[in-house]
Design a protein around this motif. Structure first.
Motif, PDB file in Angstrom:
ATOM      1  N   VAL A 197     -13.081 -23.230 -62.306  1.00  0.00           N
ATOM      2  CA  VAL A 197     -14.422 -23.814 -62.364  1.00  0.00           C
ATOM      3  C   VAL A 197     -14.731 -24.540 -61.056  1.00  0.00           C
ATOM      4  O   VAL A 197     -15.802 -24.363 -60.474  1.00  0.00           O
ATOM      5  N   VAL A 198     -13.773 -25.347 -60.571  1.00  0.00           N
ATOM      6  CA  VAL A 198     -14.000 -26.054 -59.302  1.00  0.00           C
ATOM      7  C   VAL A 198     -14.154 -25.049 -58.174  1.00  0.00           C
ATOM      8  O   VAL A 198     -14.971 -25.217 -57.266  1.00  0.00           O
ATOM      9  N   LEU A 199     -13.362 -23.994 -58.253  1.00  0.00           N
ATOM     10  CA  LEU A 199     -13.433 -22.934 -57.256  1.00  0.00           C
ATOM     11  C   LEU A 199     -14.822 -22.294 -57.252  1.00  0.00           C
ATOM     12  O   LEU A 199     -15.419 -22.072 -56.201  1.00  0.00           O
ATOM     13  N   ALA A 200     -15.339 -22.016 -58.434  1.00  0.00           N
ATOM     14  CA  ALA A 200     -16.661 -21.407 -58.551  1.00  0.00           C
ATOM     15  C   ALA A 200     -17.718 -22.325 -57.940  1.00  0.00           C
ATOM     16  O   ALA A 200     -18.619 -21.875 -57.241  1.00  0.00           O
ATOM     17  N   ARG A 201     -17.573 -23.629 -58.186  1.00  0.00           N
ATOM     18  CA  ARG A 201     -18.518 -24.592 -57.628  1.00  0.00           C
ATOM     19  C   ARG A 201     -18.522 -24.492 -56.102  1.00  0.00           C
ATOM     20  O   ARG A 201     -19.561 -24.467 -55.466  1.00  0.00           O
ATOM     21  N   LEU A 202     -17.313 -24.407 -55.561  1.00  0.00           N
ATOM     22  CA  LEU A 202     -17.144 -24.345 -54.119  1.00  0.00           C
ATOM     23  C   LEU A 202     -17.750 -23.065 -53.548  1.00  0.00           C
ATOM     24  O   LEU A 202     -18.447 -23.078 -52.539  1.00  0.00           O
ATOM     25  N   LEU A 203     -17.484 -21.945 -54.224  1.00  0.00           N
ATOM     26  CA  LEU A 203     -17.989 -20.662 -53.735  1.00  0.00           C
ATOM     27  C   LEU A 203     -19.509 -20.665 -53.717  1.00  0.00           C
ATOM     28  O   LEU A 203     -20.137 -20.100 -52.839  1.00  0.00           O
ATOM     29  N   ASN A 204     -20.095 -21.348 -54.710  1.00  0.00           N
ATOM     30  CA  ASN A 204     -21.550 -21.326 -54.846  1.00  0.00           C
ATOM     31  C   ASN A 204     -22.245 -22.168 -53.774  1.00  0.00           C
ATOM     32  O   ASN A 204     -23.459 -22.140 -53.659  1.00  0.00           O
ATOM     33  N   THR A 205     -21.476 -22.945 -52.989  1.00  0.00           N
ATOM     34  CA  THR A 205     -22.114 -23.687 -51.895  1.00  0.00           C
ATOM     35  C   THR A 205     -22.280 -22.793 -50.664  1.00  0.00           C
ATOM     36  O   THR A 205     -22.919 -23.177 -49.704  1.00  0.00           O
ATOM     37  N   HIS A 206     -21.698 -21.597 -50.712  1.00  0.00           N
ATOM     38  CA  HIS A 206     -21.787 -20.628 -49.619  1.00  0.00           C
ATOM     39  C   HIS A 206     -21.419 -21.259 -48.284  1.00  0.00           C
ATOM     40  O   HIS A 206     -22.189 -21.222 -47.327  1.00  0.00           O
ATOM     41  N   ALA A 207     -20.225 -21.867 -48.269  1.00  0.00           N
ATOM     42  CA  ALA A 207     -19.771 -22.568 -47.072  1.00  0.00           C
ATOM     43  C   ALA A 207     -19.221 -21.580 -46.047  1.00  0.00           C
ATOM     44  O   ALA A 207     -18.907 -20.437 -46.372  1.00  0.00           O
ATOM     45  N   LYS A 208     -19.102 -22.077 -44.807  1.00  0.00           N
ATOM     46  CA  LYS A 208     -18.517 -21.265 -43.741  1.00  0.00           C
ATOM     47  C   LYS A 208     -17.014 -21.490 -43.673  1.00  0.00           C
ATOM     48  O   LYS A 208     -16.258 -20.625 -43.257  1.00  0.00           O
ATOM     49  N   VAL A 209     -16.616 -22.720 -44.024  1.00  0.00           N
ATOM     50  CA  VAL A 209     -15.203 -23.065 -44.014  1.00  0.00           C
ATOM     51  C   VAL A 209     -14.853 -23.691 -45.359  1.00  0.00           C
ATOM     52  O   VAL A 209     -15.550 -24.584 -45.839  1.00  0.00           O
ATOM     53  N   LEU A 210     -13.778 -23.191 -45.970  1.00  0.00           N
ATOM     54  CA  LEU A 210     -13.356 -23.758 -47.249  1.00  0.00           C
ATOM     55  C   LEU A 210     -11.929 -24.275 -47.102  1.00  0.00           C
ATOM     56  O   LEU A 210     -11.048 -23.571 -46.606  1.00  0.00           O
ATOM     57  N   ILE A 211     -11.732 -25.513 -47.533  1.00  0.00           N
ATOM     58  CA  ILE A 211     -10.403 -26.119 -47.468  1.00  0.00           C
ATOM     59  C   ILE A 211      -9.883 -26.274 -48.896  1.00  0.00           C
ATOM     60  O   ILE A 211     -10.580 -26.815 -49.754  1.00  0.00           O
ATOM     61  N   PHE A 212      -8.680 -25.776 -49.130  1.00  0.00           N
ATOM     62  CA  PHE A 212      -8.108 -25.850 -50.473  1.00  0.00           C
ATOM     63  C   PHE A 212      -6.888 -26.755 -50.436  1.00  0.00           C
ATOM     64  O   PHE A 212      -5.920 -26.456 -49.760  1.00  0.00           O
ATOM     65  N   ASP A 213      -6.942 -27.875 -51.148  1.00  0.00           N
ATOM     66  CA  ASP A 213      -5.826 -28.805 -51.176  1.00  0.00           C
ATOM     67  C   ASP A 213      -5.021 -28.560 -52.445  1.00  0.00           C
ATOM     68  O   ASP A 213      -5.499 -28.815 -53.544  1.00  0.00           O
ATOM     69  N   GLU A 214      -3.825 -28.045 -52.300  1.00  0.00           N
ATOM     70  CA  GLU A 214      -2.954 -27.697 -53.427  1.00  0.00           C
ATOM     71  C   GLU A 214      -3.699 -26.866 -54.477  1.00  0.00           C
ATOM     72  O   GLU A 214      -3.816 -27.287 -55.638  1.00  0.00           O
ATOM     73  N   PRO A 215      -4.167 -25.692 -54.104  1.00  0.00           N
ATOM     74  CA  PRO A 215      -5.020 -24.942 -55.044  1.00  0.00           C
ATOM     75  C   PRO A 215      -4.294 -24.441 -56.287  1.00  0.00           C
ATOM     76  O   PRO A 215      -4.940 -24.147 -57.280  1.00  0.00           O
ATOM     77  N   THR A 216      -2.977 -24.362 -56.257  1.00  0.00           N
ATOM     78  CA  THR A 216      -2.297 -23.788 -57.420  1.00  0.00           C
ATOM     79  C   THR A 216      -1.376 -24.789 -58.118  1.00  0.00           C
ATOM     80  O   THR A 216      -0.548 -24.397 -58.927  1.00  0.00           O
ATOM     81  N   ALA A 217      -1.532 -26.082 -57.816  1.00  0.00           N
ATOM     82  CA  ALA A 217      -0.660 -27.081 -58.445  1.00  0.00           C
ATOM     83  C   ALA A 217      -0.820 -27.082 -59.964  1.00  0.00           C
ATOM     84  O   ALA A 217      -1.936 -27.158 -60.469  1.00  0.00           O
ATOM     85  N   GLY A 218       0.280 -26.957 -60.669  1.00  0.00           N
ATOM     86  CA  GLY A 218       0.239 -27.034 -62.128  1.00  0.00           C
ATOM     87  C   GLY A 218      -0.464 -25.872 -62.793  1.00  0.00           C
ATOM     88  O   GLY A 218      -0.984 -26.009 -63.892  1.00  0.00           O
ATOM     89  N   ILE A 219      -0.494 -24.735 -62.128  1.00  0.00           N
ATOM     90  CA  ILE A 219      -1.193 -23.570 -62.675  1.00  0.00           C
ATOM     91  C   ILE A 219      -0.173 -22.468 -62.939  1.00  0.00           C
ATOM     92  O   ILE A 219       0.789 -22.317 -62.187  1.00  0.00           O
ATOM     93  N   ASP A 220      -0.383 -21.690 -63.973  1.00  0.00           N
ATOM     94  CA  ASP A 220       0.611 -20.675 -64.313  1.00  0.00           C
ATOM     95  C   ASP A 220       0.538 -19.458 -63.389  1.00  0.00           C
ATOM     96  O   ASP A 220      -0.403 -19.284 -62.624  1.00  0.00           O
TER      97      ASP A 220
END
Lengths: 486, 317
Positions: free
Chosen positions: A395-418
């Protein structure tokens, strides 16, 4: 624990689960988010009562109506989010709930004695009068374990204990676990990080959809097999990677300094995934926050797509085309009371009308992302509170994608994820790079960094020590640089 | 607030309570369910209800505004003082109203700036403002009401259109607009987001300080509007007007199901909450229940309403 079932209205969270732990062994419990691991542990800790089944300790059937009764039987659970009181001292936290009493007041000297003894047992030296709120996460974890030890623990369950620890701290924790094991404590270890499972575990039990898939000694299985059991299908490639042609420069940082950051120079190109490795506190997240305008910079210049920018707030950064996926999605990312839909569109409301919200458009936008990213449940009106970790992250990822940014920074994108959700997120990162978006991934998970990044910047004490190419990078090399040994 | 069904359901509970209350008093008192009495109730509730609408915005951001009662008094004094200046009434009235509202907005701005720029908790900020404005009201008037107003001024609070009291019409308008703002506009969505998780909202790109500032200014303005209507009804500016109104307004918001922790609640809930308390008071009056006993009963009802709400929240979790 035998034949444990837990029924919720409409859901069977656990179905006839058998689980044993012997004295002096580390029994790992693995499975995807929602497989029932936490439910099982909560039943063991007395926080939940099972719908069916029985629990035996030393072949004696026991009843665990409350956490208090479990504690008295020597069962301690250390949860991912600690249950310490940050305002109290180390010693006060350790004895909390079973304070030694004098005639009328708490016997302060004895409190510190007990605390010191427990810490000593762990081979740790932490000032017993230090306030817990001032300690590092790793130290807090030690305090949690000391707290368990001070109560004569016989069964210790650790739920994702390494989620926010650095490599060195993990080694330390493992030392403690091995010591407890040798003293005959039965240990239940829950983790998504499979290398840890192989490192510390004696046996493993895999849960899927509330059922035990398998339970066997660890030397008998390999990683691939384990993943297959967890996910229920075979994952071809744990780290999918698409090789892309490096494009033109998209972000350049010159001599950037801020609180915790010294003289950072870094360039990001289109079509690449740039990794940032380093210990927690090395300045990785600080760098991301400064670029995103969440924290102020002192000196230096930032060029986005050739144009100099001065992000003074996240609002400005998003408008200029920089997006940040924050480290802790639950406290810094999501707004829990809001729906999936509202969380997805909150950063791009302007595209939904100038004053009034175009609700039809909002619905279609959110539905599209839910479908693209495979968010479950797919009804976008559900409150995010009810989603699992992996789906929340999407969901947070979708929010980020919808801003149509030029640069995306992901801080620990898979922490605690299966594993399954991780794979999906890697695929999305690849797709973004393919689309020409500059992608930066901050991660403590070294196999992940090595697996998905084209270049890896290693940080130590607020500086970038070196930028390694994918071909030249190894875990050892990164660790040496990150710990300042080279 | 997301799922339309659960959204409706949270207001359904209190709505049913209100209907039951209406039925009960209709049975107990023959006079209760007459147009005359009901319009009377709507007039009585209007002053508190208009304040409570603004308070809902503030509480949704997990804030609180204790200064509204004092703003009621001082806004009334500002407006009536302007009216005592010797000019034609048609010129003076709009100026006086604007001056009163402007004071409310300014008070809200002070609160908002203290909360956002100086990071003082809303409770303390507005507690201080409550004392300051109340004191200022007494200092400025020397403890005497502002009298000798143009007779036409009283039509604002006392006038009727097709039998419906003017303040009731203003109240309905305030609620309609507030509801649309909260549910249909970007600003409304941001209010919920800031209340749900301020830091997450900031990192999502919302200018949280600006939203908070606007929310306190809105609350101050609506309190001032109430103050002007009250001054008109009393045909004077009273320094002790609106005493304890902040508590009545907060009670209406909370009974209406809005969470004091922010992020959850609705303007419709507040309206029903305000009505519930006002109808109770009116019904008890008709039944000749003494005012002391009334206070006890109203307090118990507030507790019950919040308990039921908590119970439902826990069941959902």
């Amino acid at each position: 624990m035998s034949g444990i079932s837990k029924r919720y209205p409409g859901v069977l969270a656990l179905e006839k689960v058998d689980f044993t732990v012997n004295a002096g062994e580390v029994h790992c419990l693995v499975g995807e988010n929602g497989a029932g691991k936490s439910t099982l542990i909560k039943i063991l800790s007395g926080a939940l009562s099972p719908s069916e089944g029985s629990i035996q300790i030393d072949n004696q059937p026991v009843q665990l109506p409350s956490p208090h009764s479990a504690l008295r039987l020597g069962i301690s659970v250390i949860y991912q989010d600690f249950k310490l009181v940050p305002e109290l001292s180390v010693a006060e936290n350790i004895v909390l709930g079973h304070e030694p009493r004098g005639l009328l007041f708490i016997d302060r000297r004895k409190v510190h004695e007990i605390a010191r003894a427990a810490l000593l047992q762990l081979g740790e030296e932490i000032d017993t009068s230090a306030i817990v709120g001032t300690l590092s996460i790793a130290q807090r974890q030690i305090v949690e374990i000391a707290k368990a030890l001070s109560r004569n623990v016989r069964i210790l369950a650790l739920d994702e204990p390494t989620a926010s620890l650095t490599e060195r701290e993990i080694e330390n924790l493992f030392r403690v676990i091995r010591r407890l094991k040798s003293e005959g404590v039965g240990i239940i270890y829950i983790s998504h990080r499979l290398e840890e499972v192989f490192d510390i575990g004696d046996r493993v039990t895999v849960l899927r959809d509330g059922k035990v898939v398998t339970s066997c000694p660890l030397p008998q299985v390999d990683r691939r097999k384990l993943i297959q059991w967890m996910v229920g299908r075979e994952i071809e490639d744990e780290y999918p990677k698409i090789e892309l042609q490096r494009g033109r420069e998209i972000l350049r940082i010159e001599h950037l300094s801020a609180a915790g950051l010294h003289d950072i120079d870094l360039t990001l190109y289109k079509g690449e995934i740039l990794g940032i490795a380093g210990l927690v506190g090395s300045g990785r997240s600080e760098l991301a926050r400064v670029l995103f305008g969440a924290d102020p910079k002192n000196e230096g210049r930032i060029f986005l797509d050739g144009k100099e920018m001065h992000p003074r707030s996240p609002h400005e950064a998003i408008n200029e085309g920089i997006g940040l996926l924050t480290e802790d999605r639950n406290t810094l990312g999501l707004i829990m009371q809001m729906s999936v839909k509202e969380n997805i569109t909150i950063s791009s409301m302007k595209s939904l009308g100038s004053l009034f919200i175009d609700e039809a458009k909002e619905q279609t936008t959110a539905m599209q992302y839910a479908k693209d990213l495979n968010i479950r449940p797919s009804t976008v009106d559900t409150e995010v509170e009810n989603l699992s970790g992996g789906n929340r992250q999407k969901v947070v990822l979708a929010r980020l994608l919808n801003t149509h940014a030029k640069v995306l920074i992901f801080d620990e994108p898979t922490a605690g994820i299966d594993v399954g959700a991780k794979h999906e997120i890697y695929t999305i990162l690849n797709r973004l790079a393919e689309q020409g978006i500059g992608v930066v991934v901050i991660s403590s998970d070294l196999p992940e960094v090595l697996g998905i990044c084209d270049r890896i910047a290693v940080m130590c004490e607020g500086r970038i020590i070196e930028v390694l190419d994918r071909e030249n990078a190894t875990q050892e090399k990164i660790m040496l640089l990150a710990t300042g040994n080279e | 607030m997301s799922n339309p069904i659960s959204k409706l359901r949270s207001e359904l509970g209190i709505g049913i309570a209100l209907v039951l209350e209406l039925i009960l008093f209709s049975i107990l008192s023959p006079y209760f369910f007459t147009p005359e009495n009901l319009l009377n109730v709507s007039l009585q509730v209007s002053i508190i209800a208009i304040i409570a609408a603004g308070m809902t915005f503030v509480i949704l951001t997990s804030g609180i505004d204790l200064s509204v009662g004092s703003v009621v008094a001082l806004a009334g004094i500002v407006t009536t003082s302007v009216l005592t200046i010797d000019t034609s009434f048609s010129v003076a009235l709009p100026v006086a109203i604007i001056a009163g509202l402007a004071f409310g907005v300014a008070s809200g701005a002070v609160a908002g700036i203290c909360v956002t720029k100086f990071n003082i908790t809303p409770f303390i900020v507005t507690l201080a403002l409550m004392t300051i404005w109340r004191g200022a009201a007494f200092v400025y008037t020397e403890g005497r009401p502002v009298w000798e107003l143009p007779a036409e001024f009283s039509t604002l609070g006392g006038g009727r259109i097709l039998q419906v009291p003017l303040p009731s019409i203003i109240m309905v308008a305030v609620y309609l607009i507030s509801h649309i703002v909260l549910t249909r506009t970007r600003f409304g969505r941001y209010v919920y987001a800031v209340g749900g998780n301020r830091e997450a909202a900031r990192l999502a790109g919302i200018r949280t300080e600006r939203i908070l500032l606007q929310v306190y200014m809105l609350c101050g303005m609506l309190a001032a509007l109430s103050g002007i209507l009250l001054a008109s009804r009393m045909n004077s500016g009273q320094p002790n007007a609106g005493l304890m109104y902040e508590l009545d307004a907060i009670a209406a918001v909370v009974v209406g199901g809005t969470s004091l922790f922010g992020g959850r609640g609705s303007i419709i809930g507040t309206f029903i909450g305000a009505m519930l308390i006002a109808v109770l008071r009116n019904g008890l009056n008709l039944l000749n229940v003494g005012s002391y006993v009334q206070q006890v009963i109203i307090g118990v009802v507030i507790l019950l309403a919040v308990m039921v709400d908590q119970f439902r929240m826990r069941k959902r979790a």
